[in-house]
Motif scaffolding. Structure first.
Motif, PDB file in Angstrom:
ATOM      1  N   ASN A  92     -10.130  -4.495  -3.663  1.00  0.00           N
ATOM      2  CA  ASN A  92     -11.461  -5.214  -3.917  1.00  0.00           C
ATOM      3  C   ASN A  92     -12.398  -3.997  -3.961  1.00  0.00           C
ATOM      4  N   MET A  93     -12.318  -3.080  -3.397  1.00  0.00           N
ATOM      5  CA  MET A  93     -13.457  -2.091  -3.146  1.00  0.00           C
ATOM      6  C   MET A  93     -13.351  -0.865  -4.233  1.00  0.00           C
ATOM      7  N   ILE A  94     -12.041  -0.202  -4.470  1.00  0.00           N
ATOM      8  CA  ILE A  94     -11.932   0.942  -5.023  1.00  0.00           C
ATOM      9  C   ILE A  94     -12.004   0.893  -6.502  1.00  0.00           C
ATOM     10  N   PHE A  95     -11.758  -0.289  -7.108  1.00  0.00           N
ATOM     11  CA  PHE A  95     -12.019  -0.348  -8.654  1.00  0.00           C
ATOM     12  C   PHE A  95     -13.483  -0.372  -8.967  1.00  0.00           C
ATOM     13  N   ASP A  96     -14.554  -0.724  -7.997  1.00  0.00           N
ATOM     14  CA  ASP A  96     -15.941  -0.789  -8.043  1.00  0.00           C
ATOM     15  C   ASP A  96     -16.194   0.774  -7.860  1.00  0.00           C
ATOM     16  N   GLU A  97     -15.852   1.217  -6.778  1.00  0.00           N
ATOM     17  CA  GLU A  97     -16.472   2.558  -6.371  1.00  0.00           C
ATOM     18  C   GLU A  97     -15.785   3.784  -7.507  1.00  0.00           C
ATOM     19  N   TRP A  98     -14.512   3.559  -7.829  1.00  0.00           N
ATOM     20  CA  TRP A  98     -14.147   4.650  -8.861  1.00  0.00           C
ATOM     21  C   TRP A  98     -13.862   3.717 -10.372  1.00  0.00           C
ATOM     22  N   PRO A  99     -14.879   3.528 -11.003  1.00  0.00           N
ATOM     23  CA  PRO A  99     -14.565   2.817 -12.163  1.00  0.00           C
ATOM     24  C   PRO A  99     -13.499   3.418 -13.229  1.00  0.00           C
ATOM     25  N   HIS A 100     -13.310   4.701 -13.141  1.00  0.00           N
ATOM     26  CA  HIS A 100     -12.556   5.633 -13.857  1.00  0.00           C
ATOM     27  C   HIS A 100     -11.086   5.132 -13.627  1.00  0.00           C
ATOM     28  N   LEU A 101     -10.769   4.546 -12.485  1.00  0.00           N
ATOM     29  CA  LEU A 101      -9.398   4.235 -12.059  1.00  0.00           C
ATOM     30  C   LEU A 101      -8.982   2.831 -12.755  1.00  0.00           C
ATOM     31  N   GLU A 102      -7.965   2.930 -13.262  1.00  0.00           N
ATOM     32  CA  GLU A 102      -7.211   1.968 -14.134  1.00  0.00           C
ATOM     33  C   GLU A 102      -5.845   1.429 -13.150  1.00  0.00           C
ATOM     34  N   ARG A 103      -5.446   2.202 -12.578  1.00  0.00           N
ATOM     35  CA  ARG A 103      -3.974   2.213 -12.063  1.00  0.00           C
ATOM     36  C   ARG A 103      -4.085   2.418 -10.500  1.00  0.00           C
ATOM     37  N   LEU A 104      -3.709   1.660  -9.648  1.00  0.00           N
ATOM     38  CA  LEU A 104      -3.356   1.947  -8.285  1.00  0.00           C
ATOM     39  C   LEU A 104      -1.889   1.902  -8.036  1.00  0.00           C
ATOM     40  N   GLU A 105      -1.304   3.005  -7.488  1.00  0.00           N
ATOM     41  CA  GLU A 105       0.167   3.128  -7.314  1.00  0.00           C
ATOM     42  C   GLU A 105       0.488   3.002  -5.724  1.00  0.00           C
ATOM     43  N   ALA A 106       1.718   2.552  -5.351  1.00  0.00           N
ATOM     44  CA  ALA A 106       2.152   2.853  -4.115  1.00  0.00           C
ATOM     45  C   ALA A 106       3.677   3.223  -4.234  1.00  0.00           C
ATOM     46  N   LEU A 107       3.858   4.335  -3.703  1.00  0.00           N
ATOM     47  CA  LEU A 107       5.528   4.479  -3.533  1.00  0.00           C
ATOM     48  C   LEU A 107       5.800   4.188  -2.004  1.00  0.00           C
ATOM     49  N   VAL A 108       6.879   3.457  -1.949  1.00  0.00           N
ATOM     50  CA  VAL A 108       7.473   2.801  -0.789  1.00  0.00           C
ATOM     51  C   VAL A 108       8.994   3.144  -0.762  1.00  0.00           C
ATOM     52  N   ASP A 109       9.374   3.790   0.560  1.00  0.00           N
ATOM     53  CA  ASP A 109      10.799   3.970   0.706  1.00  0.00           C
ATOM     54  C   ASP A 109      11.514   2.665   0.672  1.00  0.00           C
ATOM     55  N   VAL A 110      12.838   2.804  -0.106  1.00  0.00           N
ATOM     56  CA  VAL A 110      13.557   1.346  -0.366  1.00  0.00           C
ATOM     57  C   VAL A 110      13.862   1.090   1.105  1.00  0.00           C
ATOM     58  N   GLU A 111      14.040   1.547   2.156  1.00  0.00           N
ATOM     59  CA  GLU A 111      14.236   1.005   3.410  1.00  0.00           C
ATOM     60  C   GLU A 111      13.127   0.318   3.988  1.00  0.00           C
ATOM     61  N   ASN A 112      11.878   0.723   3.505  1.00  0.00           N
ATOM     62  CA  ASN A 112      10.568   0.060   4.248  1.00  0.00           C
ATOM     63  C   ASN A 112      10.439  -1.473   3.626  1.00  0.00           C
ATOM     64  N   VAL A 113      10.931  -2.308   3.839  1.00  0.00           N
ATOM     65  CA  VAL A 113      10.843  -3.942   3.455  1.00  0.00           C
ATOM     66  C   VAL A 113       9.706  -4.275   3.642  1.00  0.00           C
ATOM     67  N   GLY A 114       9.195  -4.292   4.775  1.00  0.00           N
ATOM     68  CA  GLY A 114       7.994  -4.739   5.336  1.00  0.00           C
ATOM     69  C   GLY A 114       6.787  -4.264   4.554  1.00  0.00           C
ATOM     70  N   SER A 115       6.740  -2.960   4.127  1.00  0.00           N
ATOM     71  CA  SER A 115       5.693  -2.303   3.161  1.00  0.00           C
ATOM     72  C   SER A 115       5.811  -2.972   1.944  1.00  0.00           C
ATOM     73  N   GLN A 116       6.968  -3.199   1.301  1.00  0.00           N
ATOM     74  CA  GLN A 116       7.112  -3.734   0.156  1.00  0.00           C
ATOM     75  C   GLN A 116       6.555  -4.921   0.251  1.00  0.00           C
ATOM     76  N   LYS A 117       6.992  -5.948   1.224  1.00  0.00           N
ATOM     77  CA  LYS A 117       6.354  -7.082   1.197  1.00  0.00           C
ATOM     78  C   LYS A 117       4.693  -7.353   1.209  1.00  0.00           C
ATOM     79  N   VAL A 118       4.243  -6.333   1.914  1.00  0.00           N
ATOM     80  CA  VAL A 118       2.692  -6.202   1.863  1.00  0.00           C
ATOM     81  C   VAL A 118       2.231  -5.894   0.345  1.00  0.00           C
ATOM     82  N   LEU A 119       2.647  -5.307  -0.450  1.00  0.00           N
ATOM     83  CA  LEU A 119       2.127  -4.780  -1.369  1.00  0.00           C
ATOM     84  C   LEU A 119       2.282  -6.097  -2.549  1.00  0.00           C
TER      85      LEU A 119
END
Length: 175
Positions: free
Chosen positions: A112-139
């Motif tokens: 909710n903050m970053i797309f306002d703060e950085w208007p040039h940003l169109e895509r936010l990415e996250a790379l998560v280890d396949v074994e990190n199931v908890g982080s995948q659920k967060v995203l």
């Protein structure tokens, strides 16, 4: 930090050197750092060096706090030059706070903050280890789309890792 998690005041603020003792709680934890590029740190001096050399010069790095006390961190790293429309989100949370929805709330706050703060940003990415199931659920709970597995994508801590790519576009609905 008593009472139900939904009543805890979760906030984001700069991580300061004065937060070193709180930082070391998660930076020393093998469970937490198993999916990070750093740590575990065994000495406070390593944490101070990390804050001075990585955190302080970082363009967008915040502590995840409960009642203004750091329990984790979250950052957005912009891609340079021609890929300036993209940024990568990363986060870490002390293991005693896992499974309580705190990381999901922090990710949503950043979105909710970053797309306002950085208007040039169109895509936010996250790379998560396949074994990190908890982080995948967060995203996924924060509205990110799972795009696929990048096989043998990087070497982390001496081991080649498969990573899952997630993304959220500035035009995607917010959850």
């Amino acid at each position: 930090m008593e009472g139900p998690v939904e009543f805890w005041e979760i906030s984001l603020r700069p991580l300061e050197l004065s937060d070193i003792d709180d930082f070391m709680v998660w930076a020393r934890d093998d469970k937490v750092t198993s999916f990070t590029s750093y740590g575990p740190f065994s000495r406070k001096e390593e944490g101070i060096e990390y804050i001075n050399e990585v955190v302080r010069p970082h363009e967008w790095f915040k502590a995840i706090c409960i009642n203004n006390r750091p329990i984790g961190a979250i950052s957005v790293t912009p891609f340079a030059d021609s890929a300036r429309c993209r940024g990568e989100i990363g986060y870490v949370l002390g293991s005693k706070y896992w499974g309580k929805g705190i990381a999901t709330r922090a990710v949503k706050m950043v979105v909710n903050m970053i797309f306002d703060e950085w208007p040039h940003l169109e895509r936010l990415e996250a790379l998560v280890d396949v074994e990190n199931v908890g982080s995948q659920k967060v995203l996924q709970k924060a509205g990110f789309m799972r795009e696929g597995v990048l096989r043998k994508y990087c070497i982390m801590k001496g081991k080649t890792r498969d990573m899952v790519m997630f993304s959220l576009l500035s035009t995607d609905p917010r959850i």
